[in-house]
Design an enzyme around this catalytic site. Structure first.
Site, PDB file in Angstrom:
ATOM      1  N   ASP A 139      39.650  53.054  78.225  1.00  0.00           N
ATOM      2  CA  ASP A 139      40.366  54.290  78.574  1.00  0.00           C
ATOM      3  C   ASP A 139      41.766  53.952  79.102  1.00  0.00           C
ATOM      4  O   ASP A 139      42.562  54.847  79.398  1.00  0.00           O
ATOM      5  CB  ASP A 139      39.569  55.160  79.543  1.00  0.00           C
ATOM      6  CG  ASP A 139      39.232  54.464  80.841  1.00  0.00           C
ATOM      7  OD1 ASP A 139      39.585  53.280  80.995  1.00  0.00           O
ATOM      8  OD2 ASP A 139      38.603  55.101  81.708  1.00  0.00           O
ATOM      9  N   SER A 140      42.083  52.640  79.174  1.00  0.00           N
ATOM     10  CA  SER A 140      43.465  52.213  79.429  1.00  0.00           C
ATOM     11  C   SER A 140      44.378  52.705  78.308  1.00  0.00           C
ATOM     12  O   SER A 140      45.607  52.651  78.439  1.00  0.00           O
ATOM     13  CB  SER A 140      43.546  50.690  79.557  1.00  0.00           C
ATOM     14  OG  SER A 140      42.871  50.058  78.489  1.00  0.00           O
ATOM     15  N   ASP A 144      34.871  52.960  76.156  1.00  0.00           N
ATOM     16  CA  ASP A 144      34.772  53.577  77.485  1.00  0.00           C
ATOM     17  C   ASP A 144      34.393  55.046  77.380  1.00  0.00           C
ATOM     18  O   ASP A 144      35.003  55.797  76.601  1.00  0.00           O
ATOM     19  CB  ASP A 144      36.129  53.516  78.199  1.00  0.00           C
ATOM     20  CG  ASP A 144      36.269  52.289  79.081  1.00  0.00           C
ATOM     21  OD1 ASP A 144      35.241  51.757  79.529  1.00  0.00           O
ATOM     22  OD2 ASP A 144      37.422  51.876  79.312  1.00  0.00           O
ATOM     23  N   LYS A 166      30.792  51.862  77.657  1.00  0.00           N
ATOM     24  CA  LYS A 166      30.986  51.308  79.003  1.00  0.00           C
ATOM     25  C   LYS A 166      31.181  52.462  79.986  1.00  0.00           C
ATOM     26  O   LYS A 166      31.892  53.425  79.670  1.00  0.00           O
ATOM     27  CB  LYS A 166      32.192  50.367  79.049  1.00  0.00           C
ATOM     28  CG  LYS A 166      32.525  49.846  80.448  1.00  0.00           C
ATOM     29  CD  LYS A 166      33.421  48.630  80.444  1.00  0.00           C
ATOM     30  CE  LYS A 166      34.889  48.911  80.298  1.00  0.00           C
ATOM     31  NZ  LYS A 166      35.471  49.735  81.367  1.00  0.00           N
ATOM     32  N   GLU A 216      31.853  53.301  84.303  1.00  0.00           N
ATOM     33  CA  GLU A 216      32.272  52.742  85.589  1.00  0.00           C
ATOM     34  C   GLU A 216      31.345  53.222  86.705  1.00  0.00           C
ATOM     35  O   GLU A 216      31.084  54.422  86.819  1.00  0.00           O
ATOM     36  CB  GLU A 216      33.711  53.167  85.923  1.00  0.00           C
ATOM     37  CG  GLU A 216      34.741  52.590  84.971  1.00  0.00           C
ATOM     38  CD  GLU A 216      36.165  52.974  85.346  1.00  0.00           C
ATOM     39  OE1 GLU A 216      36.376  53.592  86.419  1.00  0.00           O
ATOM     40  OE2 GLU A 216      37.078  52.662  84.561  1.00  0.00           O
ATOM     41  N   GLU A 271      35.961  43.868  87.873  1.00  0.00           N
ATOM     42  CA  GLU A 271      37.419  43.993  87.902  1.00  0.00           C
ATOM     43  C   GLU A 271      37.962  43.806  89.315  1.00  0.00           C
ATOM     44  O   GLU A 271      37.530  44.456  90.262  1.00  0.00           O
ATOM     45  CB  GLU A 271      37.844  45.373  87.348  1.00  0.00           C
ATOM     46  CG  GLU A 271      39.352  45.555  87.363  1.00  0.00           C
ATOM     47  CD  GLU A 271      39.855  46.703  86.491  1.00  0.00           C
ATOM     48  OE1 GLU A 271      39.058  47.334  85.775  1.00  0.00           O
ATOM     49  OE2 GLU A 271      41.074  46.956  86.533  1.00  0.00           O
TER      50      GLU A 271
HETATM   51  O1  KIV Z   1      40.110  50.485  80.091  1.00  0.00           O
HETATM   52  C1  KIV Z   1      40.204  49.239  80.123  1.00  0.00           C
HETATM   53  O2  KIV Z   1      41.072  48.637  79.484  1.00  0.00           O
HETATM   54  C2  KIV Z   1      39.245  48.505  80.948  1.00  0.00           C
HETATM   55  C3  KIV Z   1      39.468  47.036  81.134  1.00  0.00           C
HETATM   56  C4  KIV Z   1      40.615  46.792  82.026  1.00  0.00           C
HETATM   57  C5  KIV Z   1      38.256  46.332  81.571  1.00  0.00           C
HETATM   58  O3  KIV Z   1      38.325  49.063  81.454  1.00  0.00           O
END
Ligand code: KIV
Length: 270
Positions: free
Chosen positions: A50-51, A89, A119, A121, A188
């Site tokens: 989600d980055s 994510d 994934k 969180e 992280e």
């Molecule tokens: O969204 C992302 O890029 C991440 C990584 C930094 C692990 O969750």
């Protein structure tokens, strides 16, 4: 270098890599062209993170990205990838507090993008959501430590779990996520000693970002490690290139060539 003897990376291959002590390399990707380069290079895991909210859309946090946008990025990546395991994510607001919604979000990602895993969180507070997604046969990667979707609670992106109480909670959450069936964990921005201790105490692989070398693998955001993005320089980041400078130089040269009538030349036209 490609992981030896593994033509296609699965969650079982990652488990085997941990057992053999072979480190796992993971990078993010959000589009077809970048995913193709990364997959052809032999990466083990591609994270459609989600980055994307930050590096693709220019948002200040990861919170605004939607499920539809994540599915768009994930399906673009999936059209390119032949070997890596692709993890996507679940975006903020699509799984917290409602396990039925979490399952629906995960199913949409798997069905509409064809990805391999999701994934989420968090630890104990999302246990029901993780349980429900796992019960549908969808592999889940956990994510502990600095969890950027909680930035409004943390108030800052500093290192997490330096204090004993938070470290203890993180260790318990790692155990819990292992026990309920997650196939791997991202750790992280936590102290290296804590990440090493967690890694030694659970059987599933840990993938670190800013978590030192005692983990089972490493992940970086592709824009950060290629130096496309100059605005983000945390201590844990190693830049393998300065693509911002290289790309800017190429664009400046193109502009000069167009304006001076150097481009196109005789051979570049019909
Ligand atoms: O969204 C992302 O890029 C991440 C990584 C930094 C692990 O969750």
């Amino acid at each position: 270098m490609k992981t030896l003897n593994f033509p296609r990376i699965t969650t079982h291959v990652l488990q085997e890599m941990k057992l053999k002590g072979e480190k796992i390399a993971m990078l993010t990707a959000y589009d077809f062209s970048m995913a193709k380069i990364i997959d052809d290079s032999g990466i083990d895991i591609i994270l459609v993170g989600d980055s994307a909210a930050n590096v693709m859309a220019g948002h200040k946090t990861t919170l605004p990205i939607t499920l539809n946008e994540m599915i768009y990025h994930a399906s673009s990546v999936m059209r390119a990838v032949e070997r890596a395991l692709v993890v996507v994510d679940l975006p903020f607001g699509t799984y917290q507090g409602n396990s039925r919604e979490a399952l629906n979000s995960a199913i949409r990602i798997m069905k509409e993008s064809n990805a391999n895993a999701v994934k989420l969180e968090g630890g104990r507070e999302i246990k029901d959501s993780v349980d429900r997604i796992l019960s549908a046969g969808i592999p889940v990667m956990g994510h502990l430590g600095l969890t950027p979707q909680s930035i409004n609670k943390f108030g800052t992106y500093v290192v997490r779990a330096r204090e004993e109480e938070e470290a203890q909670r993180l260790k318990e959450d790692a155990k819990l996520l292992e026990e309920i069936g997650c196939f791997a964990l991202v750790l992280e921005k936590i102290p290296a000693a804590l990440a090493k201790e967690v890694t030694e105490n659970i059987k599933i692989p840990t993938i670190g970002i800013g978590a030192g070398s005692g983990v089972d693998g490493q992940v970086l955001v592709i824009h950060d490690m290629l130096g496309i993005n100059h605005d983000f320089s945390p201590r844990f980041l190693r830049r393998y290139h300065d693509l911002y400078v290289e790309m800017k130089g190429a664009v400046e040269l193109y502009i000069k060539d167009v304006k001076s009538l150097d481009f196109p030349n005789e051979r570049e036209q019909y």
